[in-house]
Write an enzyme that holds these catalytic residues in place. Sequence first.
Site, short mmCIF file in Angstrom:
data_model
loop_
_atom_site.label_atom_id
_atom_site.label_comp_id
_atom_site.label_asym_id
_atom_site.label_seq_id
_atom_site.Cartn_x
_atom_site.Cartn_y
_atom_site.Cartn_z
CG HIS A 137 -2.10 -0.94 0.89
ND1 HIS A 137 -1.95 -2.11 1.12
CD2 HIS A 137 -3.46 -0.71 0.81
CE1 HIS A 137 -3.23 -2.69 0.37
NE2 HIS A 137 -4.11 -1.86 0.37
CB SER A 154 -0.75 -2.96 -7.68
OG SER A 154 -1.64 -3.38 -6.73
CE LYS A 164 -9.35 -7.85 -14.11
NZ LYS A 164 -8.48 -6.90 -14.85
CG ASP A 165 -9.29 -9.10 -6.48
OD1 ASP A 165 -8.67 -9.30 -7.72
OD2 ASP A 165 -8.72 -8.46 -5.71
CD GLU A 183 1.84 -33.59 -1.14
OE1 GLU A 183 1.47 -34.76 -1.91
OE2 GLU A 183 0.80 -32.78 -1.06
#
Lengths: 255, 429
Positions: B222, B226, B250-251, B294
């Site tokens: 923040h 971004s 959108k998320d 894994e």
Amino acid sequence: MLRTMVVSTLILGGLCLVKAAPAGAQEEAVPLQRNWSFEGLFGTYDRSAAQRGLQVYREVCQNCHGLKYVAFRNLEALGFTEDEVSAIAAEYQITDGPNDEGEMYERPGRPSDRFPSPFPNDQAARLANGGALPPDLSLITKAREDGSNYVYSLLQGYEEPPPGEQGLEGLYYNAYFPNHWIAMPPPLSDGQVTFADGSSTSVEQMASDVATFLTWTAEPMLEARKQTGLKVLLFLVVLTGLFYASKRRIWASAH
Amino acid sequence: MTTSPHAPGSGPQYDNAVIRWIEYRLPVFSFADSFMGSGYPAPRNLSYWWNFGSLAGIALVLQIVTGVVLAMHYVAHADMAFDSVERIMRDVNFGWLLRYAHSNGASMFFIVVYIHVFRGLYYGSYKAPRELLWMLGVVILLLMMATAFMGYVLPWGQMSFWAATVITNLFSAIPLVGEGVVTWLWGGFAVGNPTLNRFYALHYLLPFVIVGVVGLHLAALHQHGSNNPLGIERKSAKDSLPFHPYYTIKDLFGLGVFMIVFALLVFYWPNLLGHPDNYIPANPMQTPPHIVPEWYFLPFYAILRAITFNIWFIPAKLIGVILMFGSIIVLFFLPWLDGSPVRSGRFRPIFKWFFWVLVLDCVMLGYLGAHPPEGVYVTLAQIGTAYYFFHFLILLPLLGKLERPRPLPSSISEPVLGRAPAASTSPAE
């Protein structure tokens, strides 16, 4: 001693890895493939096949193999009534106790009991089986690659060894066992059991019934899982569609 | 309305009296607004690759929620762990759902985070002024790996036990004190009940440490906001959109797609990514023919096993261990290794290609990690390992000097709004 063994095994077997595996032992046969009722989005267990599989387990497999994670009460999921389950359970002797005299005692099984294992411990099991340990079968179809087909194939996989192949004394050639030499004698032969529903008692039929039953013992919640999954997916697809439509609308003002 | 003396007149005004009352005493509403609401401006051109950060956060929360409930039923004892997991699968209400959601949730978490990391690599999100943001992300990745590894041990199946044995033994490669360190880690002379107990304690603890570092990661995010697909800073208000509603929706759409994939795994292929051997109870006396981790650790496992030769007096095993850890550590230095002033791979004609070579290299290493280190597999793993380090340590510094980047657009809004005929390179997705 054990510690040194474990440590050295892992340094050898773990890091420089897998060179420890005997050379040439890795040619694993692909199991026979069969269409199972429990496959696919809507898969369910074929109740009569699973019931026949239980019968084969009880008449043949359970002489050597346990089923310790399965309780008799679970059998109701295969279509048995409560009374039938109680009757099956009562045929088993369960060690319980200690009682008021401090003694362990035997009593007939109850629906809440689990299938008793045939041997008191692994050592006793090995002693009775020429050094080999018959594995508990509760999870066997999940503990092997392509497990349902593997069990189905293994039970039919006994054949004459190819010329030149020689196993140790007391081992049997099986096309689908890793290394091919298995300590379990061929367990099934045609006509060995009598099915109440008149189904064929060929080895193939018994093998597929046992595989169905053991797939159920390993994954008893499969039907609930798939049915829940369908509802969840329907919900999610609609929800995601709504999200997408909202996204389009909201972003329309941004362009 | 009375306002706080610390923020006189700032922030949004609220109509609701209860909200005003709370806000005056505890400014959660204005915080939420400035954190992921309409008060947080985000670049207007973020593509779907930018969905994976919030998805990773959601995956973390899902893991914690399912994990805490599983912990209520799980028994961390070498004699009972395996049985307690089977009890969860059979007798606990929706226990099968919890467990499959948790085990596949780990895979989903790694898929999402790996995409998030590679997005950062392609668009140069690690460059100034976001170096600490990136490094905190690498810390999260390391913590995730430790947590996932210890979680995999808890069911106490064959792969659990032998993975624990192999990985803890890596520390025996440390010169002089290695053996002692391993005994200390085990709490005994072999992997056993004390090992399981401490792994369980740490597996419960570390996710909350991750939450803490995620908090720092977000604080750093923040500070400058971004990065974006063009990799250029925002110049005017036109270059931003309020996070809410544009990126919340959108998320949410991305979350829907994520949940569909997740649900397909959990409900229809719950054991697809697992290993059958882990349905066999742990047996210290019997080594499985192939010990594999894994899937999300396979590339690192390939690097670990690629080194089959000693260098001078340094044993092969130690080099393998150093390289494996080094493959993550090198990421800490990435902001300074990559000397190019241009962030986004879109404007870096040579880097762009090598980025995809790196992706393929990692996929190849993952493939090799699943196979025994014999013959051609070893050679390929050595080539793959060499390329991995060549990419970060040699190629990126060189490209910074040699590569001629394409011209950058003058602002974010210009190509996005499509009003500039010249200089527009490619429209934002």
